[in-house]
Design an enzyme around this catalytic site. Structure first.
Site, PDB file in Angstrom:
ATOM      1  N   SER A  15       0.832  -1.217   0.000  1.00  0.00           N
ATOM      2  CA  SER A  15       0.000   0.000   0.000  1.00  0.00           C
ATOM      3  C   SER A  15       0.862   1.260   0.000  1.00  0.00           C
ATOM      4  CB  SER A  15      -0.989  -0.001   1.165  1.00  0.00           C
ATOM      5  OG  SER A  15      -0.359   0.200   2.396  1.00  0.00           O
ATOM      6  N   ARG A  93      13.391  -7.895   4.437  1.00  0.00           N
ATOM      7  CA  ARG A  93      14.737  -8.478   4.555  1.00  0.00           C
ATOM      8  C   ARG A  93      15.680  -7.406   5.062  1.00  0.00           C
ATOM      9  NH1 ARG A  93      14.759 -13.384   5.097  1.00  0.00           N
ATOM     10  NH2 ARG A  93      16.937 -13.550   4.489  1.00  0.00           N
ATOM     11  N   ASN A 109      13.433   4.166   3.978  1.00  0.00           N
ATOM     12  CA  ASN A 109      12.436   3.204   4.456  1.00  0.00           C
ATOM     13  C   ASN A 109      11.337   3.955   5.181  1.00  0.00           C
ATOM     14  OD1 ASN A 109      11.359   0.596   5.206  1.00  0.00           O
ATOM     15  ND2 ASN A 109      12.206   0.925   7.262  1.00  0.00           N
ATOM     16  N   HIS A 111       8.759   3.355   8.437  1.00  0.00           N
ATOM     17  CA  HIS A 111       8.587   2.495   9.609  1.00  0.00           C
ATOM     18  C   HIS A 111       7.378   2.996  10.395  1.00  0.00           C
ATOM     19  CE1 HIS A 111       9.748  -0.240  12.802  1.00  0.00           C
ATOM     20  NE2 HIS A 111       9.529   0.731  13.663  1.00  0.00           N
ATOM     21  N   THR A 143      20.489   2.517   7.193  1.00  0.00           N
ATOM     22  CA  THR A 143      21.887   2.249   7.544  1.00  0.00           C
ATOM     23  C   THR A 143      21.953   0.786   7.984  1.00  0.00           C
ATOM     24  OG1 THR A 143      21.436   3.068   9.760  1.00  0.00           O
ATOM     25  CG2 THR A 143      22.391   4.649   8.198  1.00  0.00           C
ATOM     26  N   GLU A 176       1.072   7.224   6.851  1.00  0.00           N
ATOM     27  CA  GLU A 176       2.212   6.740   6.055  1.00  0.00           C
ATOM     28  C   GLU A 176       2.038   7.096   4.583  1.00  0.00           C
ATOM     29  OE1 GLU A 176       3.579   2.669   6.697  1.00  0.00           O
ATOM     30  OE2 GLU A 176       2.453   2.595   8.558  1.00  0.00           O
TER      31      GLU A 176
HETATM   32  C1  GRF Z   1       3.888  -0.474   6.681  1.00  0.00           C
HETATM   33  O1  GRF Z   1       3.268  -0.277   7.918  1.00  0.00           O
HETATM   34  C2  GRF Z   1       5.308   0.022   6.719  1.00  0.00           C
HETATM   35  O2  GRF Z   1       5.476   1.115   7.542  1.00  0.00           O
HETATM   36  C3  GRF Z   1       6.046  -1.160   7.278  1.00  0.00           C
HETATM   37  O3  GRF Z   1       5.415  -2.281   6.742  1.00  0.00           O
HETATM   38  C4  GRF Z   1       4.079  -1.960   6.388  1.00  0.00           C
HETATM   39  C5  GRF Z   1       3.957  -2.253   4.939  1.00  0.00           C
HETATM   40  O4  GRF Z   1       2.643  -2.086   4.467  1.00  0.00           O
HETATM   41  N1  GRF Z   1       7.454  -1.051   6.972  1.00  0.00           N
HETATM   42  P1  GRF Z   1       2.401  -1.982   2.911  1.00  0.00           P
HETATM   43  O5  GRF Z   1       2.996  -3.224   2.273  1.00  0.00           O
HETATM   44  O6  GRF Z   1       3.062  -0.731   2.433  1.00  0.00           O
HETATM   45  O7  GRF Z   1       0.920  -1.938   2.747  1.00  0.00           O
END
Ligand code: GRF
Length: 196
Positions: A15, A93, A109, A111, A143, A176
């Site tokens: 997503s 990974r 990334n 998070h 990192t 996000e």
């Molecule tokens: C998200 O919550 C992201 O922050 C984390 O893993 C989840 C991935 O969700 N790293 P998606 O695959 O982007 O829907």
């Protein structure tokens, strides 16, 4: 306008990947998505990416004898796509120090917590267990240490009475999807650089 060439790495739903793809469809967005790579060939996000007409590649990490061998295949694909930046979006990974150092400043990334709080998995459970009043998400440079790189941007959401990990996750995920495209745009415009 010449656009920065961004590859996205996923392992699942994708997503956040789709949020980046949609943002990059705007003519004034400073990046284009050149391909989506997954270490899980069945990842649902690959189908989504193909539905958007994007190039995809899947290489299962288990099909390689070592992490360097897997990362060599990943690197070859990134090169083939002319990749300048890499955005991890639910890529499960851990990348090696060699890989993250080679891409330092161009590898990011997202998070689902306000780092440095709640590294690793189950961040929404961790926030609820801690009695947090607010929670959120972070885009950061990658990192070698997991979820440790310098922060690029954060978005905060409230924890509501009665929240479950699922309701809280959904609120964070909405944030996000807004934050990641904004942070990527700032990075490729040179408005944020790897510190030091
Ligand atoms: C998200 O919550 C992201 O922050 C984390 O893993 C989840 C991935 O969700 N790293 P998606 O695959 O982007 O829907």
């Amino acid at each position: 306008m010449s656009k920065a060439r961004v590859a996205i790495l996923i392992s699942g739903r994708g997503s956040n990947m789709e949020a980046l793809i949609r943002a990059a469809q705007a003519s004034d967005y400073p990046a284009e998505i050149v391909g989506v790579f997954s270490n899980i060939p069945e990842a649902a996000g690959l189908e989504t990416a193909r539905a958007h007409g994007l190039a995809t590649a899947a290489r299962h990490h288990r099909d390689f004898p070592t992490k360097p061998a897997f990362e060599a295949a990943l690197e070859a694909q990134l090169t083939a796509w002319g990749t300048e930046y890499v955005a991890l979006a639910g890529f499960m990974r851990l990348l090696s120090a060699e890989f993250t150092t080679r891409w330092q400043g161009r590898l990011i990334n997202i998070h689902p917590s306000l780092l440095p709080l709640y590294r690793g998995l189950h961040t929404h459970e961790q926030a609820l267990a801690a009695g947090a009043r607010d929670h959120g998400c972070t885009v950061h440079f990658v990192t070698p240490g997991m979820d440790e790189g310098p922060v690029i941007a954060q978005a905060r959401v409230p924890v509501m009475p009665g929240d479950t990990p699922e309701t809280l996750a959904a609120r964070v995920l909405t944030a996000e999807h807004q934050l990641y495209p904004e942070a990527l745009a700032r990075l490729v415009r040179g408005e944020v650089v790897f510190p030091g």
